[in-house]
Design an enzyme around this catalytic site. Structure first.
Site, mmCIF file in Angstrom:
data_model
loop_
_atom_site.group_PDB
_atom_site.id
_atom_site.type_symbol
_atom_site.label_atom_id
_atom_site.label_comp_id
_atom_site.label_asym_id
_atom_site.label_seq_id
_atom_site.Cartn_x
_atom_site.Cartn_y
_atom_site.Cartn_z
ATOM 1 N N GLY A 12 61.206 52.106 -41.657
ATOM 2 C CA GLY A 12 61.866 51.785 -40.258
ATOM 3 C C GLY A 12 61.213 52.280 -38.905
ATOM 4 N N THR A 13 59.758 52.528 -39.030
ATOM 5 C CA THR A 13 58.983 52.813 -37.926
ATOM 6 C C THR A 13 59.130 51.729 -36.855
ATOM 7 O OG1 THR A 13 56.809 51.879 -38.668
ATOM 8 C CG2 THR A 13 57.444 54.479 -39.239
ATOM 9 N N ASN A 14 59.075 50.515 -37.358
ATOM 10 C CA ASN A 14 59.353 49.591 -36.145
ATOM 11 C C ASN A 14 60.781 49.385 -35.614
ATOM 12 O OD1 ASN A 14 56.740 47.647 -35.697
ATOM 13 N ND2 ASN A 14 56.819 47.958 -37.848
ATOM 14 N N MET A 91 61.295 42.941 -46.516
ATOM 15 C CA MET A 91 60.218 42.402 -47.507
ATOM 16 C C MET A 91 60.815 41.652 -48.236
ATOM 17 S SD MET A 91 58.005 44.237 -46.651
ATOM 18 C CE MET A 91 57.107 45.805 -45.884
ATOM 19 N N ILE A 93 61.919 37.047 -48.360
ATOM 20 C CA ILE A 93 61.710 36.054 -47.539
ATOM 21 C C ILE A 93 62.729 35.224 -47.426
ATOM 22 C CG2 ILE A 93 60.437 33.626 -47.724
ATOM 23 C CD1 ILE A 93 58.014 34.941 -48.930
ATOM 24 N N LEU A 94 63.362 34.881 -46.356
ATOM 25 C CA LEU A 94 64.733 34.147 -46.184
ATOM 26 C C LEU A 94 64.634 32.579 -46.397
ATOM 27 C CD1 LEU A 94 66.180 36.346 -43.185
ATOM 28 C CD2 LEU A 94 66.860 36.396 -45.483
ATOM 29 N N ASN A 108 59.632 37.998 -36.440
ATOM 30 C CA ASN A 108 59.039 38.859 -37.686
ATOM 31 C C ASN A 108 57.848 39.487 -37.114
ATOM 32 O OD1 ASN A 108 58.692 39.749 -40.092
ATOM 33 N ND2 ASN A 108 56.989 38.295 -40.414
ATOM 34 N N HIS A 110 54.207 40.946 -38.567
ATOM 35 C CA HIS A 110 53.410 40.639 -39.623
ATOM 36 C C HIS A 110 52.155 41.487 -39.205
ATOM 37 C CE1 HIS A 110 51.795 39.304 -43.182
ATOM 38 N NE2 HIS A 110 50.596 38.810 -42.593
HETATM 39 C C1 GAR Z 1 55.087 47.096 -41.396
HETATM 40 O O1 GAR Z 1 53.699 47.370 -41.279
HETATM 41 C C2 GAR Z 1 55.282 45.548 -40.952
HETATM 42 O O2 GAR Z 1 54.558 44.891 -40.114
HETATM 43 C C3 GAR Z 1 55.210 45.291 -42.467
HETATM 44 O O3 GAR Z 1 55.761 46.099 -43.256
HETATM 45 C C4 GAR Z 1 55.497 47.434 -42.454
HETATM 46 C C5 GAR Z 1 56.955 48.145 -42.123
HETATM 47 O O4 GAR Z 1 57.070 49.305 -41.714
HETATM 48 N N1 GAR Z 1 55.890 43.978 -42.789
HETATM 49 C C6 GAR Z 1 55.532 43.142 -43.582
HETATM 50 O O5 GAR Z 1 54.332 43.176 -44.235
HETATM 51 C C7 GAR Z 1 56.308 41.856 -43.622
HETATM 52 N N2 GAR Z 1 55.507 40.609 -44.137
HETATM 53 P P1 GAR Z 1 58.203 49.973 -41.123
HETATM 54 O O6 GAR Z 1 59.570 49.983 -42.252
HETATM 55 O O7 GAR Z 1 58.118 51.478 -40.941
HETATM 56 O O8 GAR Z 1 58.405 49.373 -39.822
#
Ligand code: GAR
Length: 208
Positions: A12-14, A91, A93-94, A108, A110
């Site tokens: 969940g850093t994003n 993670m 796909i919907l 999203n 990516h």
């Molecule tokens: C992030 O790098 C995001 O871009 C990627 O997973 C990581 C999640 O980090 N997402 C994908 O690969 C989706 N196709 P987070 O949980 O710390 O935000």
């Protein structure tokens, strides 16, 4: 004020970058009203709780297929009256039952420069492993609208970082997150909430 639902699966850093942007007044015209996790125990849920954001867990492993899982997600999004759905490290796909119900309302992030290193099977660290294996000299991240095809919706924002000699997937992932993802995702959400992203002929444009 738009209702923002954030879908997560991991650290969940994003999500944290979005919470910080909300607290810093960068996201002005929307509020994160709900965080939905596909995994129990995801650290993203702790981040949401610390920020007093309601959480819902809809575990992917409890559903037989993508269709039934997507229907459960759709039901929750409708209940939440979501105006914007953000996939932030989600993670799964919907299915099209969700993408069709929320056209140009799901975004999203990516961790690569689409159309490279994307599509089914490209998620998390795997993306960076493949980029390093190929030997690209720059990589980055993309924020895009979500449609029926994995990672194929209209691109909203992208930015790049250099790949350095000796990078590991973990090092490259961290550089891309810090320098790109945590910046372009909140920026896109802020612009979306201000109705400053338009789509013409399948391409997204930012109204400056
Ligand atoms: C992030 O790098 C995001 O871009 C990627 O997973 C990581 C999640 O980090 N997402 C994908 O690969 C989706 N196709 P987070 O949980 O710390 O935000």
């Amino acid at each position: 004020m738009k209702n923002i639902c954030v879908l997560v699966s991991g650290g969940g850093t994003n999500l944290q970058a979005l919470i910080d942007a909300q607290n810093d007044g960068i996201i002005k015209a929307g509020r994160i009203t709900c965080v939905i996790s596909s995994k129990e125990g995801a650290y993203a849920l702790e981040r949401a709780k610390k920020a007093d954001i309601p959480t819902v867990v809809i575990p992917r492993r409890e559903y037989a297929d993508s269709r039934s899982y997507s229907e459960a997600i759709l039901e929750e999004l409708n209940r939440q009256k979501a105006d914007l759905v953000v996939l932030a490290g989600f993670m799964t796909i919907l299915d099209e039952c969700v993408t069709k119900a929320y056209p140009y309302k799901i975004i999203n992030v990516h961790p690569a420069l689409i159309p490279s290193f994307c599509g089914e099977g490209y998620y998390g660290l795997k993306v960076h492993e493949k980029a390093l294996e190929y030997g690209v000299k720059v990589s980055g991240a993309t924020v895009h609208f979500v449609n029926e095809e994995a990672d194929a919706g209209a691109i909203i924002m992208q930015d790049v970082v250099k790949v350095e000699n000796g990078d590991t997937p973990e090092i490259l992932q961290r550089r891309i997150m810090e320098n790109v993802e945590w910046k372009i995702l909140p920026r896109t959400v802020a612009l979306f909430c201000e109705d400053r992203i338009t789509v013409r002929d399948g391409k997204a444009y930012i109204d400056l």
